[in-house]
Design a protein around this motif. Structure first.
Motif, PDB file in Angstrom:
ATOM      1  N   LEU A 171      -5.816   3.751  13.454  1.00  0.00           N
ATOM      2  CA  LEU A 171      -6.102   2.437  12.878  1.00  0.00           C
ATOM      3  C   LEU A 171      -6.254   2.588  11.373  1.00  0.00           C
ATOM      4  O   LEU A 171      -7.095   3.365  10.905  1.00  0.00           O
ATOM      5  CB  LEU A 171      -7.381   1.835  13.479  1.00  0.00           C
ATOM      6  N   GLY A 172      -5.420   1.877  10.630  1.00  0.00           N
ATOM      7  CA  GLY A 172      -5.507   1.889   9.178  1.00  0.00           C
ATOM      8  C   GLY A 172      -6.045   0.570   8.663  1.00  0.00           C
ATOM      9  O   GLY A 172      -5.626  -0.503   9.104  1.00  0.00           O
ATOM     10  N   VAL A 173      -6.996   0.636   7.701  1.00  0.00           N
ATOM     11  CA  VAL A 173      -7.617  -0.542   7.100  1.00  0.00           C
ATOM     12  C   VAL A 173      -7.515  -0.398   5.585  1.00  0.00           C
ATOM     13  O   VAL A 173      -8.064   0.546   5.008  1.00  0.00           O
ATOM     14  CB  VAL A 173      -9.098  -0.678   7.521  1.00  0.00           C
ATOM     15  N   VAL A 214       0.248   4.244   8.334  1.00  0.00           N
ATOM     16  CA  VAL A 214       0.174   4.518   9.773  1.00  0.00           C
ATOM     17  C   VAL A 214       1.537   4.939  10.314  1.00  0.00           C
ATOM     18  O   VAL A 214       1.658   5.864  11.119  1.00  0.00           O
ATOM     19  CB  VAL A 214      -0.361   3.283  10.523  1.00  0.00           C
ATOM     20  N   ARG A 215       2.592   4.254   9.861  1.00  0.00           N
ATOM     21  CA  ARG A 215       3.933   4.603  10.325  1.00  0.00           C
ATOM     22  C   ARG A 215       4.318   6.022   9.901  1.00  0.00           C
ATOM     23  O   ARG A 215       4.886   6.792  10.684  1.00  0.00           O
ATOM     24  CB  ARG A 215       4.945   3.603   9.776  1.00  0.00           C
ATOM     25  N   LEU A 216       3.986   6.401   8.660  1.00  0.00           N
ATOM     26  CA  LEU A 216       4.315   7.740   8.188  1.00  0.00           C
ATOM     27  C   LEU A 216       3.544   8.807   8.955  1.00  0.00           C
ATOM     28  O   LEU A 216       4.070   9.885   9.235  1.00  0.00           O
ATOM     29  CB  LEU A 216       4.029   7.851   6.690  1.00  0.00           C
ATOM     30  N   SER A 245      -3.391  -2.082  10.469  1.00  0.00           N
ATOM     31  CA  SER A 245      -2.241  -1.575  11.210  1.00  0.00           C
ATOM     32  C   SER A 245      -2.752  -0.546  12.220  1.00  0.00           C
ATOM     33  O   SER A 245      -3.671   0.229  11.910  1.00  0.00           O
ATOM     34  CB  SER A 245      -1.217  -0.925  10.279  1.00  0.00           C
ATOM     35  N   ALA A 246      -2.174  -0.549  13.407  1.00  0.00           N
ATOM     36  CA  ALA A 246      -2.653   0.351  14.461  1.00  0.00           C
ATOM     37  C   ALA A 246      -1.496   0.851  15.306  1.00  0.00           C
ATOM     38  O   ALA A 246      -0.446   0.208  15.400  1.00  0.00           O
ATOM     39  CB  ALA A 246      -3.683  -0.353  15.341  1.00  0.00           C
ATOM     40  N   ARG A 247      -1.697   2.015  15.936  1.00  0.00           N
ATOM     41  CA  ARG A 247      -0.769   2.571  16.898  1.00  0.00           C
ATOM     42  C   ARG A 247      -1.579   3.156  18.052  1.00  0.00           C
ATOM     43  O   ARG A 247      -2.665   3.704  17.859  1.00  0.00           O
ATOM     44  CB  ARG A 247       0.091   3.690  16.293  1.00  0.00           C
ATOM     45  N   PRO A 282       0.172   7.513  -1.984  1.00  0.00           N
ATOM     46  CA  PRO A 282      -0.797   6.725  -2.780  1.00  0.00           C
ATOM     47  C   PRO A 282      -0.294   5.300  -2.960  1.00  0.00           C
ATOM     48  O   PRO A 282       0.872   5.069  -3.274  1.00  0.00           O
ATOM     49  CB  PRO A 282      -0.840   7.476  -4.122  1.00  0.00           C
ATOM     50  N   GLY A 283      -1.185   4.364  -2.703  1.00  0.00           N
ATOM     51  CA  GLY A 283      -0.832   2.959  -2.879  1.00  0.00           C
ATOM     52  C   GLY A 283      -0.060   2.348  -1.736  1.00  0.00           C
ATOM     53  O   GLY A 283       0.204   1.140  -1.756  1.00  0.00           O
ATOM     54  N   ALA A 284       0.331   3.146  -0.709  1.00  0.00           N
ATOM     55  CA  ALA A 284       1.102   2.597   0.407  1.00  0.00           C
ATOM     56  C   ALA A 284       0.247   1.647   1.227  1.00  0.00           C
ATOM     57  O   ALA A 284      -0.980   1.780   1.315  1.00  0.00           O
ATOM     58  CB  ALA A 284       1.634   3.717   1.296  1.00  0.00           C
ATOM     59  N   SER A 285       0.908   0.681   1.838  1.00  0.00           N
ATOM     60  CA  SER A 285       0.207  -0.293   2.673  1.00  0.00           C
ATOM     61  C   SER A 285      -0.352   0.385   3.918  1.00  0.00           C
ATOM     62  O   SER A 285       0.005   1.526   4.253  1.00  0.00           O
ATOM     63  CB  SER A 285       1.165  -1.407   3.092  1.00  0.00           C
ATOM     64  N   ALA A 286      -1.216  -0.348   4.632  1.00  0.00           N
ATOM     65  CA  ALA A 286      -1.771   0.189   5.873  1.00  0.00           C
ATOM     66  C   ALA A 286      -0.660   0.463   6.880  1.00  0.00           C
ATOM     67  O   ALA A 286      -0.638   1.509   7.536  1.00  0.00           O
ATOM     68  CB  ALA A 286      -2.797  -0.790   6.451  1.00  0.00           C
ATOM     69  N   GLU A 287       0.297  -0.450   6.996  1.00  0.00           N
ATOM     70  CA  GLU A 287       1.392  -0.265   7.936  1.00  0.00           C
ATOM     71  C   GLU A 287       2.238   0.951   7.563  1.00  0.00           C
ATOM     72  O   GLU A 287       2.610   1.753   8.417  1.00  0.00           O
ATOM     73  CB  GLU A 287       2.261  -1.522   7.979  1.00  0.00           C
ATOM     74  N   ALA A 288       2.543   1.114   6.279  1.00  0.00           N
ATOM     75  CA  ALA A 288       3.360   2.255   5.844  1.00  0.00           C
ATOM     76  C   ALA A 288       2.635   3.571   6.096  1.00  0.00           C
ATOM     77  O   ALA A 288       3.247   4.549   6.566  1.00  0.00           O
ATOM     78  CB  ALA A 288       3.712   2.110   4.364  1.00  0.00           C
TER      79      ALA A 288
END
Length: 587
Positions: free
Chosen positions: A582-584, A560-562, A372-374, A552-558
């Protein structure tokens, strides 16, 4: 009057626009309570100004005194070089201005204490070109304050408003207010709205702005009305009757011929029919206008649109030919703002497209990973930034990640961003060593001409499957440490500090290795994230750390969004610097 206004002796031939501006300026002078005069220098054989020949005087000056003025023994001011007498004070001041080119500003002293009010009377003298002089003698400042505090008439109170009879002072106020509105923004929509708002309700009850698009089609770009109900009616009518460029009258004719038009049937003004004599009667409902006036919007001799002013208030006079000069002047003043807003919008679009070309069109689908990226370009008005991210395949099963920040903004930074990204990609075909990738970037930057050379921070990483997880190799070239959130919620920085790229021939770089287990998340970011400020306090690495620790445990998209939401909450204003995230996460 053409030869008696500022700038008249600049050596160019007067155009119709010049003469119109001169008339407007003369009208403004006549309305001023201050005494205004323009004189021509009389020079001796040596070229020194020794006398003045009066060329123009406004109404206050023609009376021989300003309202409330008193006998004076000569002005006193900051720039006087010698004492002056009652006989030569004003003349000597004016001659000094003509001979030196320096303006003078001061006050008149009273001749006798009993002969004046207790306020001073200011003077200002300016040289216009080489031989003309503008002298302004002010009125009693208390009288000016009272005049400014006097209530302004309501344009809808039945007196016909500024454009129908004629309050000339109100007309000048309209122009001044319009100038303030039109210069307030470069945003296209805001500027178009300012054009219509500049005449509502002072000159008209409503205003429509039509501009030609790239195909020449006339498009309604802004509409304003003092009455929300009438505004809806006017919009409905405008949307139902788009003007035709070949129409015999109305907006189409104004744009085609460059001449103004006015009338009482607003449906005729907006009619799309190009055919003479065609019956354009429509089912009549409440009319949003009882009178209309359309003037062209002209850019350097080319008509690019039209302003349509409408009136519908009870008791308000219909438009007459007396309203045309003011409406045309408002249109003339609006044109540069419209063009600047259009140009700014075009530049912004070009910059946006270029910025997009420097980033992946979409993140790839990577087996075993969530991505996930912004990317945010920074504060409004920043055309292009130097932040970037990229993910691409390397080797048989590996993937290379690059996140970086080229110093500066604008086209040069964007060009170097492209250079860095493509260097990483090209080098990544032959090696999966992150340090080797950074050294290639450093060499490419140093080979740039000194005038365009900039430094860059970059993080390069490669990921390869390793059992149920991923094997990470990471090198940092002056870039912030990525943060690793383990599946148990522990957050730690990873990577070894390295030298900025593009500064020295042999940067200090080191590759470190980690194993990422399922549920682990690696977060890359540029310094625009950590340096985002609120009341002078930066978000910092600690702020990013806190966001990851809360998820903890949140997805890459979550995750990055937070983080993106935390940046926005830290300061609701637009970020002053561009940033990339960029989250991996290992599945």
């Amino acid at each position: 009057m053409t030869t008696a206004v500022p700038g008249a002796d600049d050596g160019h031939a007067d155009t119709p626009e010049d003469r119109a501006a001169d008339r407007l300026l003369a009208e403004a002078f006549e309305l001023l309570p201050d005494a205004v005069s323009i004189s021509v220098a009389v020079r001796d054989a040596d070229g020194r100004a020794v006398d003045l020949c009066l060329e123009y005087a406004n109404a206050a000056a023609r009376t021989g005194r300003t309202p409330g003025a008193v006998p004076a023994q000569g002005p006193r001011g900051d720039l006087w070089s010698r004492a002056r007498t009652a006989g030569d004070g004003v003349l000597a001041a004016c001659l000094d201005v003509l001979n030196t080119g320096l303006p003078e500003h001061g006050v008149f002293a009273p001749a006798r204490e009993s002969a004046h009010r207790t306020t001073d009377h200011e003077y200002r003298a300016f040289r216009l070109g080489k031989d003309r002089l503008l002298l302004v003698l002010s009125t009693d400042r208390r009288a000016q304050a009272l005049e400014r505090a006097r209530p302004r008439p309501d344009p809808g109170d039945g007196d016909g408003g500024a454009g129908s009879g004629g309050n000339d002072r109100e007309r000048l106020r309209i122009l001044a207010d319009a100038g303030a509105l039109l210069g307030a923004s470069l945003d296209r929509e805001a500027t178009f709205a300012a054009v219509t708002n500049s005449v509502v309700p002072s000159l008209a009850d409503g205003c429509l702005l039509y501009l030609a698009d790239d195909t020449g089609r006339l498009v309604l770009t802004a509409l304003a009305h003092r009455d929300p109900r009438r505004q809806r009616e006017l919009r409905d009518l405008a949307e139902a009757s788009p003007p035709h460029p070949d129409a015999e009258d109305g907006v189409g004719a104004v744009v085609r011929t460059g001449r103004h038009e006015r009338g009482t049937d607003v449906t005729r003004a907006l009619s799309p029919s190009p055919y003479a004599g065609e019956d354009r009667r429509t089912r009549r409902g409440p009319s949003p206008a009882d009178s209309w006036l359309a003037v062209p919007v002209d850019r350097s001799g080319t008509v690019i649109g039209a302003m349509v002013l409408v009136r519908a208030s009870p008791g308000r006079s219909p438009f007459t030919e007396e309203d045309v000069p003011l409406a045309r002047e408002l249109s003339r003043r609006a044109t540069p703002a419209i063009e600047n807003a259009r140009r700014h919008a075009e530049q912004t679009e070009v910059a946006r497209r270029l910025q997009e070309s420097l980033l992946p069109r979409a993140l790839p689908e990577v087996p075993g990973l969530e991505l996930s990226a912004r990317h945010h370009p920074g504060e409004k008005g920043t055309l292009m930034g130097g932040d970037f991210y990229d993910v691409f395949p390397s080797g048989s099963q590996g993937w290379t990640i690059a996140v970086g920040d080229v110093a500066g903004k604008g086209p040069q930074a964007a060009a170097l961003t492209g250079l860095v990204r493509h260097t990483v990609r090209a080098t990544g075909r032959n090696t999966t060593d992150p340090t080797a990738l950074l050294r290639a970037v450093n060499t490419a930057l140093l080979e740039e001409p000194p005038s365009t050379r900039r430094f860059c921070t970059t993080a390069c990483a490669t990921l390869r499957p390793d059992g149920s997880g991923m094997r990470l190799a990471l090198a940092l070239g002056g870039h912030p440490h990525p943060l690793l959130r383990r599946s148990d919620g522990t957050v730690v920085p990873v990577g070894h500090p390295g030298t900025l790229l593009g500064v020295v021939n042999e940067p200090r770089l080191r590759t470190v290795h980690h194993t990422l287990d399922p549920g682990d998340l690696l977060l890359f970011y540029t310094d625009g994230v950590t340096e985002h400020r609120s009341d002078g306090v930066m978000l910092g690495e600690a702020g990013v750390h806190t966001v990851l620790a809360r998820t903890p445990g949140a997805s890459a998209e979550a995750a990055v969004r937070l983080l993106e939401e935390e940046i926005a909450a830290h300061d609701p204003g637009a970020p002053t610097d561009d940033f990339a995230i960029l989250g991996v996460r290992v599945r």
